[in-house]
Design an enzyme around this catalytic site. Structure first.
Site, PDB file in Angstrom:
ATOM      1  N   ASP A 360      -5.596  -0.241   4.667  1.00  0.00           N
ATOM      2  CA  ASP A 360      -5.821  -0.792   6.020  1.00  0.00           C
ATOM      3  C   ASP A 360      -5.408  -0.796   7.514  1.00  0.00           C
ATOM      4  O   ASP A 360      -4.815  -0.841   7.815  1.00  0.00           O
ATOM      5  CB  ASP A 360      -3.936  -1.796   5.707  1.00  0.00           C
ATOM      6  N   TYR A 430      -6.738 -15.610   7.730  1.00  0.00           N
ATOM      7  CA  TYR A 430      -5.266 -15.776   7.406  1.00  0.00           C
ATOM      8  C   TYR A 430      -5.384 -14.970   9.897  1.00  0.00           C
ATOM      9  O   TYR A 430      -5.829 -14.423  10.190  1.00  0.00           O
ATOM     10  CB  TYR A 430      -4.108 -15.492   6.642  1.00  0.00           C
TER      11      TYR A 430
END
Length: 588
Positions: A360, A430
């Site tokens: 990530d 998001y």
């Protein structure tokens, strides 16, 4: 048997023994065990020993450890100084260097505990191999461990628990379930009954139809993030995945996060990850951890969850918003980074827990918490090295930006090139808008599509997915992201999006953010926009996804040919997992 210093305490005898529970070359995990072999209780204990130059104690737990040169001293903590007759207490530490302790003293007298001095713990046996696998049994074989005074027997561990102790180097395990995954390791015991480090793990899948739980998503991925810090203030544990019904509805878990430091993958939270002791009521299988078992913490609980739900695959996710700063250094030597990650993910203590790795990186060649200038090819270099090291049998994935604006973060890196080495991308659709813009305008943080009045063009799921497709990322290698939380403002008078605000709405853990499980009751949805819900209650304005909006997003994802969906993160859902259930139903 060691008599302690005072003649009045002659009936109090104790031993201290040392074992390297694991050794990774440049360092090791050490454990001392104090055993009361007398007839009266110990009220306190102090162990002293010497390490050779170049070997030292780093972090320690369950004892206060201090050093002076090559001499080390460990004293009990307030809660573990008393040791009843026949009982034992242990403490551990992470060490650097290759040496072993010498000159051990326990409460001023000789330790005489077997391993120090004069008796080293046994080595790790070879990784077991499996043969003669049937519906209900499997034969295991391994190469012998070594020890300076001889091996007495071996403990065989199935899914982390000892199932048998044998004198030879083979064992046939029976009474298994058909069509089920199991993991086996072995550890040796020497003639002083010291245990050495556990071997690497072998995975065994029994033949036949097992009737394993299946989420029934037709090959689509339903992946959730589980956070290591959630076990603290949120009191959310792996067992909650089972009791909520979520485990039966997912396909994958990303365990977040491991750190990235010095160009390498490193542990994020050792206590939560593999040392926290679980009581029976918080354990997946209702069995409490013991002080001397090889693995505890969330890693062991994930192992137990996988035994109950064999279809679930677990990936270890590294980086995240806070720890992405280390990727720039990793990109300078991708092969070394990949090697460090493989060694950590495949550490013999938990190799069977993980089925792959997720990175990530927020964000390659762009700015997140810090700014990266590694260049557009850095992401591809890193993912290619990971795939080369992990091979085709492991999952290698990445969480990436959903900035679909012109000249935005998607344009800053070669995501199409990197995708060639990956199983999929978790596209973080998001956090497009939130109360970091304290005065608004209010806007949904996870819009599926654009809408009239959207604060910034390209900040929506559809534009992000379209841009990635245009770059050359296959639709099947993209998962749509769902947030199990809302983002909100306060000082808002307008119900519809686009209102002004005075700041972030109050939240349980952080201003401007709140779990869905709280918002569904405290501030129910009052409208929808761009495929997601919003809510205006009092002067607070929130946006979040509901089961209904998730259903529409899953329909859209399937229509786009996406590989499925993922969500951040489990603890934001209700106790009965209604959002996980909505994703599961929507993907069918």
């Amino acid at each position: 048997m060691v008599g302690l210093a005072s003649p009045a305490e002659a009936a109090t005898s104790a031993t201290a023994s040392f074992v390297k529970k694991s050794d990774w070359g440049s360092g090791f995990e050490g454990q001392w065990t104090v055993k009361n072999t007398g007839t009266t209780a110990l009220s306190s204990w102090t162990i002293e020993w010497d390490f050779p130059s170049g070997t030292a104690v780093g972090s320690a737990w369950d004892a206060t450890v201090t050093g002076s040169g090559t001499h080390w001293t460990a004293k009990n903590l307030g809660w573990n100084g008393s040791v009843a007759p026949g009982a034992s207490v242990s403490f551990g530490f992470n060490g650097t260097g290759p040496g072993a302790p010498t000159g051990c003293k326990l409460n001023g007298a000789s330790c005489d505990g077997g391993s120090v001095p004069g008796d080293n713990a046994p080595s790790a046996p070879g990784i077991p191999t499996a043969s003669a696998v049937t519906d209900t049994s499997a034969k295991l074989s391994w190469t012998a461990a070594t020890d300076d005074n001889g091996i007495k027997n071996y403990d065989v561990l199935r899914d982390g628990a000892v199932v048998s102790t044998v004198t030879g180097t083979t064992y046939t395990d029976s009474g298994l379930k058909a069509g089920t995954d199991y993991s086996y390791t072995v550890q040796a015991r020497d003639t002083a009954d010291q245990t050495g480090p556990v071997s690497g793990a072998v995975k065994v899948h029994t033949t036949g139809e097992g009737g394993n739980p299946d989420p029934g998503t037709g090959g689509k991925v339903n992946l959730g993030y589980f956070t290591d810090w959630g076990v603290y203030g949120r009191n959310y544990h792996v067992k909650n995945l089972d009791t909520s019904g979520s485990a039966a509805k997912i396909t994958h878990i990303n365990y977040a996060f491991g750190n990235v430091q010095g160009g390498k993958c490193t542990i994020g939270d050792s206590y939560a990850d593999y040392d926290m002791a679980y009581t029976a009521d918080k354990s997946v299988d209702g069995v409490a951890d013991t002080w001397d078992q090889p693995l505890r913490g969330s890693f062991n609980q994930l192992r137990k969850l996988k035994a109950k739900y064999p279809n679930i695959k677990v990936l270890w996710s590294f980086g995240g918003w806070t720890w992405s700063g280390g990727f720039g250094e990793a990109a300078k030597n991708p092969a070394a980074f990949a090697d460090s990650c493989y060694k950590l993910v495949e550490d013999p203590r938990w190799a069977d827990v993980f089925d792959g790795i997720d990175i990530d990186w927020e964000y390659p060649n762009a700015c997140g918490l810090t700014c990266d200038t590694s260049g557009p090819a850095a992401m591809k270099g890193l993912t290619s090295a990971l795939r080369t090291k992990f091979g085709k049998d492991y999952l290698v994935t990445a969480a990436i930006t959903a900035d679909g604006s012109d000249g935005g973060k998607i344009d800053a890196a070669d995501y199409a090139g990197a995708a060639q080495s990956l199983d999929w991308y978790n596209v973080m659709t998001y956090d497009f808008f939130g109360a970091w813009d304290a005065k608004g305008p209010t806007a949904p943080h996870s819009p599926l599509t654009s809408y009239n009045g959207v604060p910034k063009a390209g900040f929506n799921s559809a534009d992000a997915i379209a841009k990635l497709k245009a770059q050359g990322v296959p639709a099947s290698k993209m998962l749509l992201g769902i947030g199990f939380y809302g983002r909100g403002w306060t000082g808002v008078t307008q119900d519809a999006p686009g209102g002004t605000a005075t700041g972030a709405a109050p939240g349980t853990y952080e201003a401007g953010i709140e779990d869905y499980k709280v918002l569904k009751n405290s501030c129910p949805a009052t409208g929808t926009v761009a495929g997601t819900a919003y809510a205006h209650c009092g002067t607070n304005w929130w946006s979040y996804d509901t089961p209904a909006t998730i259903a529409s997003k899953m329909t859209w994802a399937k229509g786009q040919g996406l590989g499925g969906a993922f969500f951040w993160e489990f603890s934001g859902d209700t106790a009965n997992g209604e959002l996980v259930g909505a994703i599961n139903s929507g993907l069918k």
